[in-house]
Design an enzyme around this catalytic site. Structure first.
Site, PDB file in Angstrom:
ATOM      1  N   HIS A  70       0.828  -1.209   0.000  1.00 45.45           N
ATOM      2  CA  HIS A  70       0.000   0.000   0.000  1.00 45.45           C
ATOM      3  C   HIS A  70       0.860   1.257   0.000  1.00 45.45           C
ATOM      4  O   HIS A  70       1.922   1.323   0.626  1.00 45.45           O
ATOM      5  CB  HIS A  70      -1.008   0.006   1.156  1.00 45.45           C
ATOM      6  CG  HIS A  70      -0.444   0.006   2.542  1.00 45.45           C
ATOM      7  ND1 HIS A  70      -0.126   1.161   3.207  1.00 45.45           N
ATOM      8  CD2 HIS A  70      -0.170  -1.004   3.395  1.00 45.45           C
ATOM      9  CE1 HIS A  70       0.307   0.867   4.425  1.00 45.45           C
ATOM     10  NE2 HIS A  70       0.303  -0.447   4.559  1.00 45.45           N
ATOM     11  N   ASP A 101       6.120   0.895   6.559  1.00 44.71           N
ATOM     12  CA  ASP A 101       4.692   0.592   6.378  1.00 44.71           C
ATOM     13  C   ASP A 101       4.083   1.435   5.255  1.00 44.71           C
ATOM     14  O   ASP A 101       3.401   2.419   5.534  1.00 44.71           O
ATOM     15  CB  ASP A 101       3.974   0.848   7.708  1.00 44.71           C
ATOM     16  CG  ASP A 101       2.546   0.374   7.749  1.00 44.71           C
ATOM     17  OD1 ASP A 101       2.170  -0.451   6.906  1.00 44.71           O
ATOM     18  OD2 ASP A 101       1.800   0.842   8.630  1.00 44.71           O
ATOM     19  N   GLU A 129      -5.283   1.860   2.392  1.00 39.82           N
ATOM     20  CA  GLU A 129      -5.202   0.714   3.289  1.00 39.82           C
ATOM     21  C   GLU A 129      -5.364   1.139   4.738  1.00 39.82           C
ATOM     22  O   GLU A 129      -5.916   0.396   5.550  1.00 39.82           O
ATOM     23  CB  GLU A 129      -3.859  -0.006   3.091  1.00 39.82           C
ATOM     24  CG  GLU A 129      -3.729  -1.341   3.819  1.00 39.82           C
ATOM     25  CD  GLU A 129      -3.216  -1.217   5.255  1.00 39.82           C
ATOM     26  OE1 GLU A 129      -3.301  -2.213   5.992  1.00 39.82           O
ATOM     27  OE2 GLU A 129      -2.731  -0.119   5.635  1.00 39.82           O
ATOM     28  N   GLU A 155       3.524  -6.194   4.377  1.00 34.68           N
ATOM     29  CA  GLU A 155       3.503  -5.452   5.637  1.00 34.68           C
ATOM     30  C   GLU A 155       4.825  -5.726   6.330  1.00 34.68           C
ATOM     31  O   GLU A 155       5.507  -6.713   6.012  1.00 34.68           O
ATOM     32  CB  GLU A 155       2.339  -5.894   6.535  1.00 34.68           C
ATOM     33  CG  GLU A 155       0.950  -5.561   6.019  1.00 34.68           C
ATOM     34  CD  GLU A 155       0.630  -4.067   6.082  1.00 34.68           C
ATOM     35  OE1 GLU A 155       1.373  -3.331   6.757  1.00 34.68           O
ATOM     36  OE2 GLU A 155      -0.363  -3.654   5.453  1.00 34.68           O
TER      37      GLU A 155
END
Length: 360
Positions: A70, A101, A129, A155
Site C-alpha cells: 500500500h 509501512d 489501506e 507489511e
C-alpha cells in the site's frame, strides 16, 4: 536502482491518509513499472469520503501471482526528530513516514523487477489501506483480479511470513429513555445504568471466551471502549450508547457470539439496539505449500500476526495470500519510523525469488 535511495524518493511523495496525494504517487509508479517492461499498466482513481484514493496495477502476461503493497501512510505521529517526509538515508537505515509501512516493500519490489522478464506475474500498489480499504476492494472487483490465484501482501513482518491473523469487529449499542429532571430518577428509565449493565455483561462474555480459539489466538480481545449519553448531574439522559469491539480468530463461531450478546442485551434492559459498525474478517492462508515454494528458506518462520492486513480481503475474494515485507511492525505508525537497509536488501531477494519462481 538503490532501494534505499528509491525509498527516500517515495517517502517524499506525501500520501498520509487522509490528505495525501495517492494519484500522484501511483502515476509516478506507473511510469517506473512501464519502464520495467510491464505488458499493461493502469492507474485507477477511486473516490471516497475524504479525497480521492488510487491504485496502480501492472501485469506481465496473466497475473496469476501478484505482489501487493500500500502506498498510503497514517498521519505523522508526534515526537519526530526529523522531517517525516524528507526521506533520511543513513549508513544503516532509511527514516521517514512509510519507510516500514509499506513504501520499503514498494522500493524493494521495483528493484527486484530490474533485469527480469516476468511471466504471469502482477504488481498492485494500492491506496487507502490505512482507513477504509476502498482501493483494494475496487481492484478485487475488477476483471484483473479474476485471474489472480495467490497474493503476496506486504507489511512489515520482521522477516517472518504471516499466515494468519485476527479480524476486527466494532459494534455499538443504544437505548432510549424519556429523559428529565433528576428529582424523578427513581421512577424513570436510566439509560446510562442500562448501558453499564450491558458493559459488565460484555466483559463477562470476554472472560468466558478466554480459553476458546486456536492455541496462538485464544480469547476475543473484548474491549468495552466507551459509554456516552450524560449531560449534567441533575439531568436523567434520554439516551445512552456504548461502543465495543472484538478481534475474532480464524474459525470464529460468530453465531454463538451473537447469541450471547443478544442474551446479555435482553438481561441488561429493554429496548437495547445493537449494530455492527465495522467488520474485518480474520485471515488464514488456505494452502501454504505454493507460497513455501515461492519463498523458500528466506522467511525466518511462519507467524501469526498481531495486526490486521488486507490479506483478509484477498482471502474473502477467493485469492489465497501470505503477508511478508521489510521492517518491523514496532516501527509502523511510530515517530522516526525506519527500515534497516539490510531489511531492504533481504526484501529485494524475497521479491526477486517470488517473481522468478512464479514465472517458471
Amino acid at each position: 536502482m538503490d532501494p534505499a535511495a528509491l525509498l527516500a524518493e517515495l517517502i517524499r511523495h506525501r500520501t498520509d491518509n487522509p490528505g495525501g496525494d495517492e494519484p500522484s504517487i501511483c502515476r509516478m509508479l506507473s511510469r517506473a513499472l512501464a519502464e520495467l517492461g510491464a505488458d499493461e499498466v493502469n492507474v485507477v482513481e477511486v473516490p471516497r469520503a475524504e479525497g480521492t484514493g488510487a491504485y496502480v496495477a501492472a501485469r506481465w502476461g496473466e497475473p496469476h501471482t501478484i505482489i501487493n503493497a500500500h502506498v498510503d501512510t497514517v498521519p505523522a505521529n508526534s515526537g519526530w526528530t526529523v522531517n517525516p517526509w524528507e526521506g533520511v538515508v543513513t549508513t544503516d537505515r532509511v527514516i521517514g513516514l512509510g519507510a516500514a509501512d509499506t513504501k520499503g516493500a514498494i522500493a524493494a519490489t521495483l528493484v527486484a523487477l530490474e533485469g527480469k522478464k516476468p511471466r504471469n506475474v502482477g504488481v498492485v500498489f494500492s491506496g487507502d489501506e490505512e482507513r477504509t480499504g476502498t482501493c483494494i476492494r475496487h481492484f478485487l472487483a475488477s476483471p484483473w483480479a479474476k485471474v489472480v490465484k495467490r497474493a503476496v501482501v506486504c507489511e512489515p513482518t520482521g522477516r517472518t511470513v504471516g499466515v494468519r491473523h485476527r479480524g476486527c469487529v466494532a459494534l455499538s449499542a443504544e437505548v432510549m429513555g424519556r429523559g428529565g429532571h433528576s428529582s424523578g430518577a427513581d421512577h424513570m428509565p436510566k439509560p446510562i445504568v442500562t448501558m453499564a449493565r450491558l458493559a459488565v455483561g460484555l466483559d463477562e462474555i470476554g472472560r468466558r471466551w478466554l480459553d476458546r480459539g486456536p492455541a496462538d489466538m485464544k480469547g476475543l480481545c473484548m474491549n468495552v471502549a466507551a459509554i456516552e449519553g450524560g449531560v449534567a448531574f441533575n439531568v436523567v439522559p434520554h439516551r445512552a450508547s456504548l461502543s465495543f469491539s472484538v478481534r475474532p480468530p480464524p474459525g470464529f463461531d460468530a453465531a454463538a457470539f451473537e447469541a450471547e450478546v443478544a442474551a446479555n442485551a435482553r438481561a441488561a434492559g429493554e429496548g437495547i439496539v445493537t449494530r455492527t459498525e465495522l467488520s474485518m474478517s480474520p485471515f488464514e492462508t488456505r494452502d501454504v505449500g505454493p507460497f513455501r515454494a515461492l519463498l523458500g528458506s528466506l522467511p525466518r518462520a511462519e507467524a501469526t500476526l498481531p495486526f490486521w492486513t488486507e490479506a483478509a480481503l484477498f482471502s474473502v475474494a477467493g485469492i489465497d495470500a501470505v503477508v511478508i515485507g521489510p521492517g518491523d511492525i514496532a516501527q509502523a505508525h511510530a515517530p522516526d519510523e525506519f527500515v534497516m537497509r539490510s531489511d531492504l536488501d533481504w526484501a529485494v531477494e524475497v521479491f526477486s525469488q517470488v517473481i522468478t519462481r512464479a514465472s517458471a
